[in-house]
Design a protein around this motif. Structure first.
Motif, short mmCIF file in Angstrom:
data_model
loop_
_atom_site.label_atom_id
_atom_site.label_comp_id
_atom_site.label_asym_id
_atom_site.label_seq_id
_atom_site.Cartn_x
_atom_site.Cartn_y
_atom_site.Cartn_z
N PRO A 51 42.82 -39.16 5.01
CA PRO A 51 41.36 -37.80 4.27
C PRO A 51 41.80 -37.12 5.58
O PRO A 51 41.53 -36.20 5.03
CB PRO A 51 40.01 -38.78 4.38
CG PRO A 51 40.20 -39.80 3.16
CD PRO A 51 41.55 -40.53 4.35
N TRP A 78 43.97 -36.43 -4.41
CA TRP A 78 43.47 -36.58 -5.84
C TRP A 78 44.79 -37.95 -6.41
O TRP A 78 43.33 -38.45 -6.86
CB TRP A 78 43.49 -35.45 -6.51
CG TRP A 78 43.80 -35.44 -8.04
CD1 TRP A 78 43.15 -36.66 -8.60
CD2 TRP A 78 44.05 -34.22 -8.66
NE1 TRP A 78 43.12 -35.59 -10.42
CE2 TRP A 78 43.20 -34.68 -10.05
CE3 TRP A 78 44.40 -33.15 -8.12
CZ2 TRP A 78 44.06 -33.90 -11.38
CZ3 TRP A 78 44.34 -32.01 -9.55
CH2 TRP A 78 43.95 -32.65 -11.31
N GLY A 81 44.50 -41.66 -3.99
CA GLY A 81 43.38 -41.76 -3.27
C GLY A 81 42.26 -43.11 -4.38
O GLY A 81 42.98 -42.45 -5.94
N GLU A 85 37.12 -40.48 -5.54
CA GLU A 85 37.28 -39.43 -5.29
C GLU A 85 38.00 -38.39 -5.73
O GLU A 85 38.07 -37.37 -4.84
CB GLU A 85 37.83 -39.75 -3.39
CG GLU A 85 37.03 -41.04 -2.05
CD GLU A 85 37.35 -40.99 -1.19
OE1 GLU A 85 38.55 -40.05 -0.59
OE2 GLU A 85 37.04 -41.67 -0.30
N LEU A 88 36.33 -35.13 -5.77
CA LEU A 88 36.36 -34.52 -4.30
C LEU A 88 37.54 -33.55 -4.55
O LEU A 88 37.89 -31.89 -4.53
CB LEU A 88 35.96 -35.59 -3.47
CG LEU A 88 36.29 -34.30 -2.09
CD1 LEU A 88 34.78 -33.85 -1.86
CD2 LEU A 88 36.78 -35.95 -1.01
N TRP A 89 39.26 -34.21 -4.35
CA TRP A 89 40.40 -33.57 -3.75
C TRP A 89 40.83 -32.60 -5.64
O TRP A 89 41.10 -31.43 -4.56
CB TRP A 89 41.34 -34.61 -3.96
CG TRP A 89 41.07 -36.03 -2.88
CD1 TRP A 89 41.04 -37.36 -3.44
CD2 TRP A 89 40.34 -35.34 -1.47
NE1 TRP A 89 40.21 -37.95 -1.87
CE2 TRP A 89 40.47 -36.33 -0.69
CE3 TRP A 89 40.99 -34.28 -0.50
CZ2 TRP A 89 39.59 -36.35 0.57
CZ3 TRP A 89 40.65 -34.12 1.00
CH2 TRP A 89 40.11 -35.70 1.81
N ARG A 124 29.70 -33.04 -7.13
CA ARG A 124 29.29 -33.97 -6.60
C ARG A 124 28.54 -33.96 -5.47
O ARG A 124 27.34 -35.03 -5.25
CB ARG A 124 30.97 -34.21 -5.29
CG ARG A 124 32.31 -34.29 -6.50
CD ARG A 124 33.21 -35.02 -5.02
NE ARG A 124 33.11 -35.60 -5.11
CZ ARG A 124 32.97 -36.04 -3.62
NH1 ARG A 124 32.72 -35.57 -2.31
NH2 ARG A 124 32.79 -37.79 -3.31
N GLU A 131 30.06 -40.63 -2.56
CA GLU A 131 31.36 -40.96 -1.84
C GLU A 131 31.06 -39.70 -0.75
O GLU A 131 30.49 -38.77 -0.73
CB GLU A 131 32.05 -40.12 -2.76
CG GLU A 131 32.44 -40.93 -4.01
CD GLU A 131 31.77 -40.45 -5.39
OE1 GLU A 131 30.68 -39.84 -5.69
OE2 GLU A 131 31.27 -41.48 -5.61
N SER A 133 32.28 -36.85 2.10
CA SER A 133 32.75 -35.89 1.84
C SER A 133 33.69 -35.17 3.30
O SER A 133 34.33 -34.04 3.29
CB SER A 133 31.51 -35.06 1.86
OG SER A 133 30.78 -34.94 2.71
N TYR A 134 33.69 -36.41 3.83
CA TYR A 134 34.44 -36.26 5.00
C TYR A 134 33.86 -35.39 5.94
O TYR A 134 34.96 -33.99 6.97
CB TYR A 134 36.40 -36.49 5.13
CG TYR A 134 36.26 -36.79 4.14
CD1 TYR A 134 36.17 -38.99 4.50
CD2 TYR A 134 36.56 -37.73 2.12
CE1 TYR A 134 36.52 -39.92 4.22
CE2 TYR A 134 37.00 -38.50 1.87
CZ TYR A 134 36.67 -39.85 2.96
OH TYR A 134 37.03 -41.31 2.19
#
Length: 174
Positions: A51, A78, A81, A85, A88-89, A124, A131, A133-134
Motif C-alpha cells: 500500500p 484495487w 489487494g 480494501e 478504497l483503491w 469508507r 479498513e 486508510s494508510y
C-alpha cells in the motif's frame, strides 16, 4: 483501407492472450497519440505493490500531472489487494480519472467521476475503522474532489499537476 493496415500494423492491437490492447503512444493525460509519436511511458499492468508503494507511485504521477497513469496504479491495487480494501483503491482510481477528464476539458465526465470517487471514500470514512486508510485524510480527499467538481462544472480550466491532491497528510490539498 486504413493507413494502419497499409503500414503492416494489425487492424486491432492484441496482447499475448488475444485481448485488444492499444499500442498507440499516450500523452501525460492518457490521450492516444498517432502511431510513431513520442509519448509518455505507460504504467505496467498487474504490478502488485505494498500500500505505501502504491501511494508513493501514485503521488509521484499525480504531482507530474499524469493522473491517468496514477489511476492505473490504483487499479492494480484495487484488483490485486484484499477485497476489504477494494473500495478504497477504486475510489482513489475514480478521483484520478475524474482529474484526468477535468484536465482534458470534459467537465461533465470529470465532475461525475470526482463525485463518484468522493462518495466511495465518504462511505469508507463513515464505516470508521473498518479498513486501514494508510495515513490518508479521506475526509480531506472527499472535500478536495467535491470542490474541484464544482469548479469544473462552473467552467474552470484544470491543470492536472497544479490540482493534484496530497494523498497523505491533511486536507487533500497540495
Amino acid at each position: 483501407m486504413g493507413g494502419r493496415e497499409d503500414e503492416g500494423v494489425n487492424a486491432r492491437d492484441r496482447d499475448g492472450e488475444g485481448r485488444a490492447r492499444s499500442a498507440r503512444p499516450r500523452d501525460g493525460l492518457g490521450r492516444p497519440l498517432p502511431y510513431g509519436a513520442q509519448g509518455v511511458e505507460r504504467q505496467p499492468e498487474g504490478v502488485v505493490r505494498a500500500p505505501g508503494e502504491t501511494l508513493a507511485e501514485a503521488q509521484r504521477l499525480l504531482d507530474a500531472g499524469m493522473p491517468f497513469h496514477a489511476h492505473e496504479v490504483f487499479e492494480d491495487a484495487w484488483k490485486s489487494g484484499p477485497e476489504a480494501e477494494a473500495a478504497l483503491w477504486r475510489g482513489l482510481a475514480q478521483l484520478a480519472v475524474g482529474l484526468t477528464h477535468s484536465a482534458r476539458g470534459n467537465a461533465v465526465g470529470g465532475a461525475r467521476l470526482l463525485r463518484r470517487g468522493a462518495d466511495v471514500l465518504a462511505g469508507r470514512e463513515e464505516a470508521a475503522g473498518a479498513e486501514p486508510s494508510y495515513g490518508m485524510d479521506l475526509a480531506g480527499l472527499v472535500r478536495w474532489a467535491r470542490a474541484l467538481a464544482e469548479r469544473v462544472e462552473a467552467g474552470a480550466a484544470v491543470d492536472a499537476a497544479a490540482e493534484a491532491p496530497r494523498l497523505s497528510g491533511r486536507g487533500g490539498l497540495g
